[in-house]
Design an enzyme around this catalytic site. Structure first.
Site, PDB file in Angstrom:
ATOM      1  CD  GLU A 247     -71.277  -1.993  14.816  1.00 24.53           C
ATOM      2  OE1 GLU A 247     -71.910  -1.072  14.268  1.00 24.53           O
ATOM      3  OE2 GLU A 247     -70.065  -1.914  15.092  1.00 24.53           O
TER       4      GLU A 247
ATOM      5  CB  SER B  52     -17.186 -33.205 -11.810  1.00 21.17           C
ATOM      6  OG  SER B  52     -15.919 -32.692 -11.583  1.00 21.17           O
TER       7      SER B  52
END
Ligand SMILES: Nc1ncnc2c1ncn2[C@@H]1O[C@H](COP(=O)(O)OP(=O)(O)OP(=O)(O)O)[C@@H](O)[C@H]1O
Ligand SMILES: [Mg+2]
Lengths: 348, 777
Positions: B259, B529
């Site tokens: 870079e 139930s």
């Protein structure tokens, strides 16, 4: 005082012409700071503004002398001075005494003035050239106690004159603005929260347009918390300085107390700021938002900046606040501002 | 003489501070000022011609000051500007002959004062046109006022003198910039002036680089179990910052080589490189944007919007220069490596190392480091997963640059180019995915978008041991069902702490990868139930006792607005006549329950169910008392928690949230409110214990300690449930199919769900718990 004519420069230490190196002096309730050399802060001295007495015996005297501890003898008692006083108080299990209280010389302490002078002597050597200016900080008038600081100022003026200087006072909080906001036209609000008081200065283009103080600070926090949890203020102070983190929830009674005391201090500070600025004819209408700089030992705990900013949010200031920042070195900012005044004066 | 006089202002102020404020403000804008505390001295300056304008600041309340102004107004009316504290005095002053536009009232207003002074000198600049009131003239004055206002604000803004130094430095660098050259070549000298203005404008709008001091990139939010086990990370950008010393030197060198080879030599921008890029441009005959140093790339990433403009390029360079002045090379490199984007949602080197190689950055090899250095330029184009060939070529190019720059020997180079590329993407695996989803949803509602970027540390309530037990129990239950030939069913489990409502375990389904639908928290299913205890609770609160007698007899109820009738039947098909309340619930008798409900009233039953924590709508029809209205397993469990304790249990999934600054920002500490009388709680506990000792829950006897609970089975065995509790936890288990088809013949709550419940409860540590004789409440 004429800081209105001051020019701020980014230069630092310089000994010019006949004068010796510049010194900026901050004589606070808790600490005395002599600032030298702005680059590295090396050479800057800080001494506790305190003393501790022990009976005068040949033995004790010798120990102190061997250890190069500073002291003087009076009425058959040795007065140990400065940081050493705190060490001895710790070792011997007592508390130090203070020549100043709430930001001003404590007239109830008989030897107060003598003690401060003895601490100051080695910090302020005789000037290279007679009449060299020396800037030192003075507190602003406490709200409701106009004129209280004048006596204080004159004591130090007399002392410094006696040492061969031309004394120049600068408001303590103004010195903070000078130190921290010099590249912003010295425009903003400086606040120094010390041991005995909080000093506030609204500065516009390096003019200290509004200054005042409130007589509450670190000592007030230590005492109120100590009273409410039934512990000695010295213990509270130690915990406050070593452990307090205002950004996390309190873990015990003492921390709860400290949080509450800080909140109380910050709230009354914010409230007074709004009230005083609103009531002043010297606050111009400004389009831009201003920075607020916090300094002094009392702002050191993490989270204090955020808490104070929150308190500011609760009040209605006549100026807009851009940001609340902490001084680069809160304990030195005032002395550094005084020092910068000296350098600026030296250069102009 | 006149030139001297031209921009000079004499100021008199009754109060020195106000005078200083005016004087300094004007001086800042280039006006020459003198400040006097003696009005006579100020007046003399006008009379002698040393100043053209007299600015007087008065405190209107003092008669003597008003008189002073009156005196001045008679002699010097057309070169007088008055600032004063009370706007109402304007009329008085005007009467005295002071021009209205030269009275500034209200608080001290430096900007307004400067505008008025500037306007005064504007009039002085040229002779007023014949007709002052022409629109043109007005427009001109307005524009001038605007300009003055701007000038004042600019002057007051922090005059960072450093900008000038950067500027000069920059201009030197810029001379090599192609566009500048092009302009110069085109010979427009005018443009040079414009350019200077333009440059200055670019620089005056630079961001504050001090932000980097407090800079914290977006950080993932981490979720932990109650016992500090990492459950998941929530992020938009996968990122974990690492300090530079945890990045191997060869990895740093790879980035520098590819870079910005002269990184350690240049001061933010690299003239040689710019020149090189220019040369390449000229040769290629086009304009590319090459030649950015690492520092410039960092400036771009952190401070600037992604756009390809000249302005940005200049700002990028200026910021780069500023960064280099303020921060060390190492710090800048560190920021860059932690900021760059590497593809696959990986931001920063650490996340990239994890995503591509499944290891932390400090263990990256040379070849691996080189591949990562290859990526930021074009993460997709060079992706080893998408374009392995290009990735390899680019990586080898990085290695070659390293060798050229002396970072590698030729041996090292050869070895590294022989290394393989990664082939699998390393994803971070989550534990307890259903629970994580549940927390995430809750957090998103609270924190919105901030959640994935603000780096929160979230401690959840999940107990890793219990969660493991829950997952194991479900697996075992599924295996048992499969052994009976039942396949393709789903199951869910949720466990809440009774004292806090903390969700200790949550399983939302049998396979998260297949379906993420959370059957514990999201699925609305009939409870069957398992709803009945709320009916009995309502009855107890109406004065029924556990041994009160009720009728288990046929009953016919009109439903659907009387168009149909409903005759609830018992599971066994028989009716038992007179039974106790306790017997009816223990044996889960439907007819008895409906008869009881008729006595208690639907409204009270529904109200009771809501009060204990059922949030879903319960339809006001009698089949609801047998569990026909759909609820979630989570709310059902929470409601049972209320049955167990008498206090309302709110399911809580988070224990504590810590933000980046280590502050606790969320810490729920609400005590659950008591909502049921202890007598009712005792009655319900007695009955639910009997369900286990003598009723449909007998399978739980295997635990050999007191537990309480109720089975639930819906029509045709579409849902099988067991919800129950001991002294610390309330746990709900559901089994069923997403399609709502029957689980299988005889697969009731007792048979399909209860074994999972029992298996889970078996793993719950019982130390410190009351181990009582079975059946005794
Ligand atoms: N780390 C710390 N955390 C909290 N408080 C601290 C810390 N360090 C010092 N203090 C407190 O700061 C105070 C001293 O600050 P400073 O030196 O600025 O005061 P001062 O200038 O001597 O006092 P003043 O300006 O009020 O006259 C003391 O109250 C001390 O307890
Ligand atoms: Mg102080």
């Amino acid at each position: 005082m004429a800081p209105g004519s001051m020019t701020t420069r980014r230069k630092t230490a310089r000994s010019s012409g006949g004068g010796g190196p510049s010194i900026g002096l901050d004589i606070g309730t808790a600490n005395i700071v002599a600032y030298r050399n702005g680059q590295s802060e090396k050479g800057t001295q800080m001494e506790a503004n305190a003393f501790f007495t022990v009976p005068s015996m040949p033995n004790t005297r010798k120990i102190l002398e061997d250890k190069a501890v500073r002291f003087f003898e009076k009425d058959e008692r040795l007065h140990i001075l400065g940081n050493a006083a705190e060490e001895f108080a710790n070792i011997l299990g007592g508390t130090t005494r203070r020549p100043m209280e709430d930001g001003l010389v404590n007239l109830k302490e008989d030897d107060g003035i003598q003690v401060i002078q003895a601490i100051l002597d080695p910090m302020v050597p005789e000037p290279a050239q007679k009449g060299q200016p020396l800037w030192f900080s003075v507190p602003g008038d406490p709200l409701d106690r106009n004129g209280a600081v004048l006596f204080n100022e004159s004591i130090f003026k007399t002392y410094l004159k006696g040492r061969g200087y031309t004394p120049r006072p600068i408001n303590e909080a103004m010195a903070v603005v000078v130190s921290e906001l010099s590249d912003q036209h010295a425009t903003g609000i400086g606040i120094s929260m010390g041991g005995g008081m909080c000093n506030i200065c609204f500065s516009y283009l390096s003019i200290p347009a509004v200054t005042y103080s409130i007589q509450k600070g670190g000592d007030f926090i230590d005492q109120t918390v100590g009273r409410s949890v039934g512990e000695p203020a010295t213990k509270i102070k130690a915990i406050k300085e070593q452990e307090l983190d205002l950004s996390v929830a309190p873990r015990n009674n003492i921390e709860h107390g400290l949080h509450a005391a800080y909140d109380d201090l910050f709230a009354s500070l914010a409230e007074s700021l709004a009230r005083v600025l609103r009531g002043s004819d010297n606050v111009p209408r400004l389009n831009q938002a201003l920075p607020i700089v916090l300094s002094g030992g009392t702002v050191l705990p993490p989270g204090s900046r955020e808490r104070f900013a929150a308190c500011l949010g609760e009040v209605d200031l006549p100026v807009r606040v851009a940001k609340v920042v902490q001084a680069r070195n809160p304990l030195y900012a005032t002395a550094k501002g005084a020092y910068m005044m000296a350098v600026a004066e030296d250069e102009s | 003489m006149r030139a001297d006089r031209k921009k000079s202002v004499a100021i008199y102020a009754a109060r020195p501070v106000r005078g200083q404020i005016i004087a300094k403000s004007l001086a800042l804008c280039g006006i020459r000022v003198t400040l006097d505390d003696d009005p006579e001295a100020a007046i003399r300056k006008i009379e002698s011609g040393a100043a053209a304008l007299l600015v007087v600041d008065v405190n209107n309340h003092l008669q003597e000051e008003i008189e002073l102004v009156r005196g001045m107004a008679t002699h010097l009316a057309d070169c007088l500007l008055v600032t004063h504290t009370d706007p109402r005095d304007r009329d008085v002053l005007e009467e005295m002959g002071v021009d209205r536009t030269r009275c500034i009232g209200g608080p001290l207003d430096p900007e307004q004062t400067f505008v008025a002074v500037d306007a005064f000198f504007a009039a002085d600049d040229g002779p007023p046109p014949a007709d002052q009131s022409t629109g043109k003239e007005k427009g001109r004055l307005k524009a001038r006022g605007r300009r003055a206002r701007k000038a004042f604000q600019r002057a007051l803004k922090a005059p960072d003198r450093r900008v000038w130094r950067w500027w000069t430095k920059l201009i030197r660098g810029l001379q090599m910039l192609r566009p500048v050259r092009t302009m110069a070549v085109s010979g427009a000298i005018l443009a040079a002036g414009a350019l200077a203005g333009y440059l200055f404008w670019c620089l005056s709008t630079l961001p504050d680089i001090d932000r980097l001091n407090h800079y914290s990139p977006f950080k993932a939010t981490k979720l932990y179990s109650y016992g500090n086990q990492l459950l998941a990370e929530l992020y938009e950008q996968r990122r974990t910052p690492v300090p530079l010393d945890r990045i191997p030197v060869h990895v740093r060198q790879a980035f520098i080589a590819i870079e910005d080879a002269r990184y350690f030599q240049h001061s933010g921008i690299d003239p040689i490189r710019i020149a090189g890029a220019l040369w390449a441009d000229i040769k290629a005959g086009g304009f590319r944007q090459g030649g950015s140093t690492i520092t410039q790339q960092l400036s771009k990433m952190i401070f600037l919007k992604p756009e390809k403009t000249m302005t940005r390029k200049i700002k990028e360079m200026a910021i780069a220069l500023m960064l280099e002045r303020r921060y060390s090379k190492d710090r800048i490199l560190e920021l860059y490596l932690n900021q760059a984007y590497f593809g696959c949602q990986a931001y920063g080197l650490q996340a990239a190392a994890e995503a591509y190689f499944g290891k932390p950055s400090d263990r990256l090899t040379l070849a691996e480091g080189a591949l990562l250095a290859a990526l930021p330029k074009a993460p997709n184009a060079y992706s080893p997963f998408q374009n392995p060939e290009r990735a390899r070529r680019r990586r080898d190019h990085v290695l070659q640059r390293m060798q050229v720059n002396g970072f590698l020997s030729s041996d090292e180079y050869r070895q590294a180019t022989g290394a393989d590329l990664p082939s699998v993407f390393h994803e971070r695996a989550y534990r307890s995915p259903y629970f994580v989803d549940y927390c995430q949803k809750y957090l998103e509602e609270t924190y919105g978008d901030r959640l994935n970027t603000s780096g929160l540390t979230v401690y959840t309530t999940l107990d890793a041991r219990l969660q493991a037990a829950a997952e194991a129990a479900i697996l075992k239950g599924m295996a048992a069902l499969e052994a009976r030939g039942v396949v393709g069913v789903q199951a869910a489990l949720v466990a809440l702490a009774l004292d806090t409502g903390h969700i200790k375990a949550m399983v939302g389904g049998t396979d998260y990868d297949r379906t993420q639908f959370n059957r514990a928290a999201q699925a609305l299913r009939q409870p069957g139930s398992a709803f009945k205890p709320f009916v009995y609770l309502a009855a107890l609160q109406k004065g029924y006792q556990t041994d009160s007698h009720i009728q288990d007899m046929p009953v016919t109820i009109a439903v659907n607005n009387g168009r149909q009738t409903w005759r609830p039947r018992n599971y066994t098909g028989r009716f038992n006549g007179e039974v106790t309340v306790k017997e009816a619930l223990t044996r889960s008798l439907n007819a008895a329950t409906v008869n009881l409900a008729l006595q208690v009233g639907l409204t009270d039953i529904i109200g009771t169910a809501h009060k204990v924590g059922i949030r879903s709508k319960i339809h006001a029809v009698y089949p609801s008392v047998l569990g026909a209205s759909e609820v979630t397993l989570l709310e059902l469990a929470a409601a049972y928690g209320a049955l167990a304790t008498g206090r309302r249990i709110e399911p809580v999934c988070l224990d504590r949230i810590i933000d980046k600054a280590s502050a606790t920002i969320w810490d729920p500490g609400t005590e659950p409110a008591t909502i049921l009388p202890s007598s009712a709680v005792a009655g319900i506990r007695e009955m639910l214990a009997a369900v286990v000792s003598d009723g449909t829950g007998r399978r739980a006897l295997a635990l050999e300690r007191t537990v309480y609970g109720k089975t639930g089975t819906t029509n045709g065995n579409a849902d099988a449930l067991f919800v129950g509790f001991d002294d610390r936890l309330v746990v709900g288990v559901w089994v069923g199919r997403d399609s709502r088809e029957p689980i299988g013949p005889k697969e009731t709550g007792a048979r399909a769900a209860l074994p999972i419940w029992v298996e889970f409860m078996r793993q719950v540590p019982v130390e410190g718990m009351r181990v009582a004789a079975l059946g005794s409440p």
